[in-house]
Design a protein around this motif. Structure first.
Motif, mmCIF file in Angstrom:
data_model
loop_
_atom_site.group_PDB
_atom_site.id
_atom_site.type_symbol
_atom_site.label_atom_id
_atom_site.label_comp_id
_atom_site.label_asym_id
_atom_site.label_seq_id
_atom_site.Cartn_x
_atom_site.Cartn_y
_atom_site.Cartn_z
ATOM 1 N N VAL A 615 0.842 -1.194 0.000
ATOM 2 C CA VAL A 615 0.000 0.000 0.000
ATOM 3 C C VAL A 615 0.880 1.249 0.000
ATOM 4 C CG1 VAL A 615 -1.764 1.288 1.242
ATOM 5 C CG2 VAL A 615 -1.814 -1.223 1.219
ATOM 6 N N ALA A 616 0.591 2.127 -0.949
ATOM 7 C CA ALA A 616 1.298 3.408 -1.047
ATOM 8 C C ALA A 616 0.259 4.499 -1.261
ATOM 9 C CB ALA A 616 2.293 3.391 -2.198
ATOM 10 N N GLU A 617 0.372 5.559 -0.488
ATOM 11 C CA GLU A 617 -0.593 6.656 -0.570
ATOM 12 C C GLU A 617 -0.603 7.259 -1.971
ATOM 13 O OE1 GLU A 617 -1.789 10.670 2.004
ATOM 14 O OE2 GLU A 617 0.085 9.585 2.407
ATOM 15 N N HIS A 618 -1.797 7.517 -2.471
ATOM 16 C CA HIS A 618 -2.034 8.109 -3.789
ATOM 17 C C HIS A 618 -1.695 7.155 -4.944
ATOM 18 C CE1 HIS A 618 -2.619 11.724 -1.538
ATOM 19 N NE2 HIS A 618 -1.318 11.882 -1.251
ATOM 20 N N LEU A 619 -1.402 5.886 -4.633
ATOM 21 C CA LEU A 619 -1.137 4.900 -5.686
ATOM 22 C C LEU A 619 -2.114 3.748 -5.564
ATOM 23 C CD1 LEU A 619 2.791 4.700 -5.643
ATOM 24 C CD2 LEU A 619 1.350 5.866 -7.330
ATOM 25 N N LYS A 620 -2.593 3.277 -6.705
ATOM 26 C CA LYS A 620 -3.509 2.149 -6.741
ATOM 27 C C LYS A 620 -2.821 1.007 -7.479
ATOM 28 C CE LYS A 620 -7.598 0.188 -6.201
ATOM 29 N NZ LYS A 620 -8.131 -0.125 -4.859
ATOM 30 N N GLN A 621 -2.626 -0.092 -6.765
ATOM 31 C CA GLN A 621 -1.913 -1.207 -7.390
ATOM 32 C C GLN A 621 -2.824 -1.989 -8.323
ATOM 33 O OE1 GLN A 621 0.793 -2.231 -8.552
ATOM 34 N NE2 GLN A 621 1.914 -3.044 -6.763
ATOM 35 N N ARG A 622 -2.302 -2.206 -9.522
ATOM 36 C CA ARG A 622 -2.972 -3.075 -10.489
ATOM 37 C C ARG A 622 -1.928 -4.020 -11.077
ATOM 38 N NH1 ARG A 622 -6.007 0.658 -14.726
ATOM 39 N NH2 ARG A 622 -3.871 1.462 -14.821
ATOM 40 N N ALA A 623 -2.407 -5.120 -11.647
ATOM 41 C CA ALA A 623 -1.499 -6.090 -12.265
ATOM 42 C C ALA A 623 -2.187 -6.762 -13.437
ATOM 43 C CB ALA A 623 -1.054 -7.132 -11.251
ATOM 44 N N SER A 624 -1.465 -6.869 -14.523
ATOM 45 C CA SER A 624 -1.945 -7.687 -15.639
ATOM 46 C C SER A 624 -1.411 -9.096 -15.438
ATOM 47 C CB SER A 624 -1.463 -7.121 -16.970
ATOM 48 O OG SER A 624 -0.055 -7.097 -17.034
ATOM 49 N N VAL A 625 -2.229 -10.076 -15.725
ATOM 50 C CA VAL A 625 -1.875 -11.487 -15.549
ATOM 51 C C VAL A 625 -1.872 -12.156 -16.906
ATOM 52 C CG1 VAL A 625 -2.428 -13.651 -14.376
ATOM 53 C CG2 VAL A 625 -2.978 -11.458 -13.282
ATOM 54 N N THR A 626 -0.748 -12.768 -17.272
ATOM 55 C CA THR A 626 -0.663 -13.470 -18.557
ATOM 56 C C THR A 626 -0.413 -14.946 -18.316
ATOM 57 O OG1 THR A 626 1.721 -13.120 -18.795
ATOM 58 C CG2 THR A 626 0.273 -11.420 -19.688
ATOM 59 N N LEU A 627 -0.965 -15.775 -19.188
ATOM 60 C CA LEU A 627 -0.754 -17.218 -19.166
ATOM 61 C C LEU A 627 -0.080 -17.617 -20.464
ATOM 62 C CD1 LEU A 627 -1.182 -20.107 -18.025
ATOM 63 C CD2 LEU A 627 -3.453 -20.076 -19.117
ATOM 64 N N ASN A 628 1.145 -18.087 -20.355
ATOM 65 C CA ASN A 628 1.922 -18.496 -21.533
ATOM 66 C C ASN A 628 1.969 -17.396 -22.595
ATOM 67 O OD1 ASN A 628 2.479 -21.092 -20.436
ATOM 68 N ND2 ASN A 628 0.426 -21.769 -21.059
ATOM 69 N N GLY A 629 2.134 -16.156 -22.101
ATOM 70 C CA GLY A 629 2.292 -15.020 -22.995
ATOM 71 C C GLY A 629 1.013 -14.354 -23.436
ATOM 72 N N ARG A 630 -0.149 -14.858 -23.018
ATOM 73 C CA ARG A 630 -1.449 -14.283 -23.417
ATOM 74 C C ARG A 630 -2.139 -13.675 -22.207
ATOM 75 N NH1 ARG A 630 -3.565 -16.956 -27.987
ATOM 76 N NH2 ARG A 630 -5.429 -15.642 -27.716
ATOM 77 N N LEU A 631 -2.661 -12.441 -22.369
ATOM 78 C CA LEU A 631 -3.342 -11.751 -21.272
ATOM 79 C C LEU A 631 -4.638 -12.479 -20.916
ATOM 80 C CD1 LEU A 631 -3.393 -9.180 -19.446
ATOM 81 C CD2 LEU A 631 -4.785 -8.116 -21.241
ATOM 82 N N VAL A 632 -4.800 -12.806 -19.615
ATOM 83 C CA VAL A 632 -6.024 -13.477 -19.176
ATOM 84 C C VAL A 632 -6.797 -12.652 -18.149
ATOM 85 C CG1 VAL A 632 -5.210 -15.813 -19.655
ATOM 86 C CG2 VAL A 632 -4.706 -14.772 -17.425
ATOM 87 N N ALA A 633 -6.167 -11.644 -17.537
ATOM 88 C CA ALA A 633 -6.893 -10.841 -16.550
ATOM 89 C C ALA A 633 -6.098 -9.599 -16.209
ATOM 90 C CB ALA A 633 -7.161 -11.646 -15.278
ATOM 91 N N THR A 634 -6.822 -8.567 -15.734
ATOM 92 C CA THR A 634 -6.209 -7.381 -15.141
ATOM 93 C C THR A 634 -6.825 -7.207 -13.768
ATOM 94 O OG1 THR A 634 -5.875 -6.328 -17.296
ATOM 95 C CG2 THR A 634 -5.806 -4.924 -15.352
ATOM 96 N N LEU A 635 -5.981 -7.244 -12.732
ATOM 97 C CA LEU A 635 -6.465 -7.183 -11.360
ATOM 98 C C LEU A 635 -6.271 -5.790 -10.799
ATOM 99 C CD1 LEU A 635 -4.931 -10.509 -9.958
ATOM 100 C CD2 LEU A 635 -7.193 -10.164 -10.980
#
Length: 698
Positions: A615-635
């Protein structure tokens, strides 16, 4: 004519005596190999086979094999470059091996003949130095040459064959003797002689460095010590300064000739040091001799087997490397010779240099040793780990002392009897392995390697191993398979390993699918680290695995920090396990973190991730998730521990899978003023659960 006939008879007697001493030494030193009619190779199938591999690589290099076209890139640890520089390259003594290979002997037989030939050259070079260089008697010179070539310490360290070729050092010392003979002489012949011996000296020093890192380094260090000692005493100092004044041009030219070769070598070894790092002092200090090391004759010395029951050597770290004893009689005779030798001007240099080297390479108490100064301030010393090998340089001084003591005995009979006691102290046996059994095993493994693969990684079912499983022997099996099939291997064994390769050393698995897949995951991670696809490395189990293997146990499992079975799933970007009571988590310590997991192909999965962001103030953590090089989700992460579900489409699921998290930020608690931790943290992972959405027939 009568005088000539007597001279010839005297010469024949001398040659017969030299031959007799040499034959006794060869039979005593190599008797396990010779008595087996060369069926056995000394000593164990570890470092012995590694040195044999390096020599064979050099032969394939000169033979023009495309896979070995670069001497520094032996095809192990694929695709790592400069792998030859991870250990001794043996190039200085390799021509001896090439000679036997050109005569069509197989690699293991050529290696046996290489060892014997090197033993003979050690004897002849040291005999030349003592007899013609120092002018000692035949009996004294032969005795000193025997001790130098077949000393007990050389036998106990024979499992490190790179330490065997030391004849270049003796040639260099002989050249020094000839260079200092009749210094003031002038004229064409005298100048030619100065040039010749100076050039040969420089070449011998360079060849010793090319023959092995340790022997080359210790020769350099010994020459520097001898130079400093020579400046202390009046007569040696006068001779040295006169030599420098008269021979400066040959010295400069010789240095210029050998410098490119040594620079070529130093460049590659420096690249290796940059890649793998230097030795830590805490690691080196354990390998510096103690006084007990100098009386440790090893368990197979016939004269000193009793010492193993009277003295406890088990408290010495890596005790086999500390077996550098040469016997009590030998030490006493050498000390006697050194006392007499100190009365001679050049003898002062020999004695003082030997004592300084002995005192420097010694641990006095705890980790207190003068060697720390060498380690910190002498170039390349931080690459020297096994300081006990300085004993091979000290051995030269010991041999000179023994030879000088024998030289002072007027009775030939008494001198020979004393030498027989010294010879007996050196007599021992060694371990050995059957080369024919090893050939058969390599041939069986080679038949399992796909002929069309780009590279391979051999893994071994524990059932295929006889005796106690040892990773190095299996890695060396794969390296010799590489020579048999002429395909690069990911397997490897050397004095160092490339970064990221360490998990691949664990290539022995138990008889289960999960054990085999652990090895495959390690291979996948290595491929990904080096920019390869997983298909670029063929994982070859030995013996071959059934094609109809059932993998139902891999259909669903948890990835849980703190669980040993989960550790090998974590790739780059993850930190160590952290604990707070019963709670365990692992931080993602970079903006990209990777997991490598086995799944059943053709199934759709739900991946449930229990995690919390940094947790960092004024920052919102997001992450892209890839499976074998292909995007499957953005968290998008909440500021607390929460479960996030990600669907893994069945068309993207393979038997081995790479899952990547790419975060918006990674920041350290120190930057946020929360703690002193300076690591860049992105997400704390508590658990990942993989669940198949529906079952399928296997």
């Amino acid at each position: 004519m009568k005088c000539l006939s007597m001279f010839d008879r005297s010469r024949r007697k001398e040659n017969f005596f030299i031959l007799l001493v040499l034959v006794i030494g060869i039979l005593a030193f190599f008797h396990p190999m010779i008595l087996s009619r060369f069926a056995l190779v000394q000593t164990d199938p570890g470092d012995t086979r590694f040195n044999n591999y390096i020599l064979e690589h050099s032969y394939q290099w000169i033979a023009g094999n495309p896979l070995h076209k670069s001497f520094w890139d032996c095809p192990i640890f694929y695709p790592c470059r400069n792998a030859t520089a991870f250990s001794d390259m043996l190039l200085g003594s390799a021509p001896i091996y090439w000679f036997w290979r050109i005569l069509s002997f197989l690699p293991d037989t050529s290696f046996q003949l290489w060892m014997i030939t090197v033993g003979i050259l050690n004897f002849l070079a040291s005999l030349l130095f003592l007899r013609r260089g120092l002018g000692l008697s035949l009996i004294a010179s032969a005795g000193g040459a025997y001790l130098f070539s077949f000393a007990s310490m050389r036998g106990t360290q024979l499992n490190y064959p790179q330490l065997l070729p030391q004849f270049f050092t003796m040639i260099a010392l002989f050249c020094l003797c000839r260079m200092f003979v009749r210094l003031p002489e002038q004229g064409t012949y005298a100048n030619r002689r100065k040039w010749f011996w100076t050039v040969v000296f420089a070449a011998a020093v360079a060849c010793q460095a090319l023959a092995g890192i340790y022997l080359g380094f210790f020769l350099f260090l010994g020459l520097m010590i001898a130079l400093a000692v020579s400046l202390v005493f009046r007569e040696p100092r006068r001779s040295l300064l006169l030599f420098a004044r008269l021979n400066w041009l040959p010295l400069v030219v010789s240095a210029l000739v050998v410098t490119p070769v040594l620079a070529w070598t130093a460049y590659h070894y420096n690249l290796a040091k940059t890649l793998v790092g230097t030795r830590a002092w805490s690691e080196v200090v354990l390998m510096i001799p103690t006084l007990k090391s100098w009386i440790d004759m090893g368990p197979w010395n016939y004269a000193y087997q009793w010492s193993r029951t009277c003295l406890d050597f088990a408290d010495i770290h890596n005790e086999p490397a500390h077996r550098i004893g040469i016997g009590l009689v030998t030490i006493a005779v050498s000390l006697t010779g050194m006392i007499r030798l100190f009365r001679v001007s050049w003898g002062k240099v020999v004695v003082c240099s030997t004592v300084i080297m002995f005192a420097t390479a010694l641990v006095y108490y705890g980790d207190l040793s003068p060697w720390v100064l060498v380690f910190k301030y002498v170039p390349a010393a931080d690459a020297i780990r096994v300081v006990t090998r300085a004993s091979f340089l000290i051995l030269i001084g010991i041999c000179i002392g023994v030879a000088y003591a024998i030289n002072g005995i007027r009775s030939s009979t008494l001198a020979i009897v004393l030498l027989l006691f010294i010879f007996a102290e050196q007599f021992q046996t060694t371990l050995a392995y059957n080369k024919y059994e090893t050939r058969d095993r390599i041939a069986k493994i080679a038949r399992e390697i796909p002929k069309d693969c780009r590279s391979f990684y051999c893994v071994f079912n524990v059932k295929s191993l006889s005796g106690r499983p040892y990773w190095a022997y299996s890695q060396l099996d794969a390296m010799w398979v590489q020579l048999a099939v002429d395909i690069p291997t990911v397997n490897g064994f050397s004095g160092n390993i490339p970064p990221g390769w360490a998990p691949l050393a664990d290539q022995i698995f138990f008889d289960s699918p999960s054990g085999l897949f652990r090895c495959k995951i390690n291979s996948f991670q290595w491929a990904d680290l080096n920019g390869l696809s997983r298909n670029d490395i063929s994982v070859v189990p030995f013996p071959s695995w059934p094609q109809n293997l059932k993998l139902s146990e891999l259909a669903g499992f948890d990835v849980i920090p703190g669980k040993e079975e989960s550790n090998h799933f974590f790739g780059p970007g993850w930190g160590q396990d952290e604990f707070d009571g019963d709670e365990v988590w692992t931080w993602a310590i970079a903006r990209q973190a990777k997991l490598f997991v086995p799944l059943l192909p053709g199934l759709k999965y739900t991946m449930s991730i229990t995690a919390a962001p940094m947790v960092a103030e004024h920052l919102k953590q997001r992450a892209s998730v890839t499976l074998n090089g292909r995007l499957v989700a953005t968290l998008s992460f909440a500021d607390r521990v929460q479960i996030y579900a990600v669907t893994l489409p069945k068309e993207l699921v393979h038997d081995l899978n790479k899952i990547e998290f790419n975060f918006d930020y990674a920041i350290s608690p120190a930057q946020l003023g929360k703690a002193s931790d300076t690591r860049d943290l992105a997400m704390a992972l508590f658990k990942i659960r993989f669940e198949a959405v529906h079952s399928t027939d296997e």
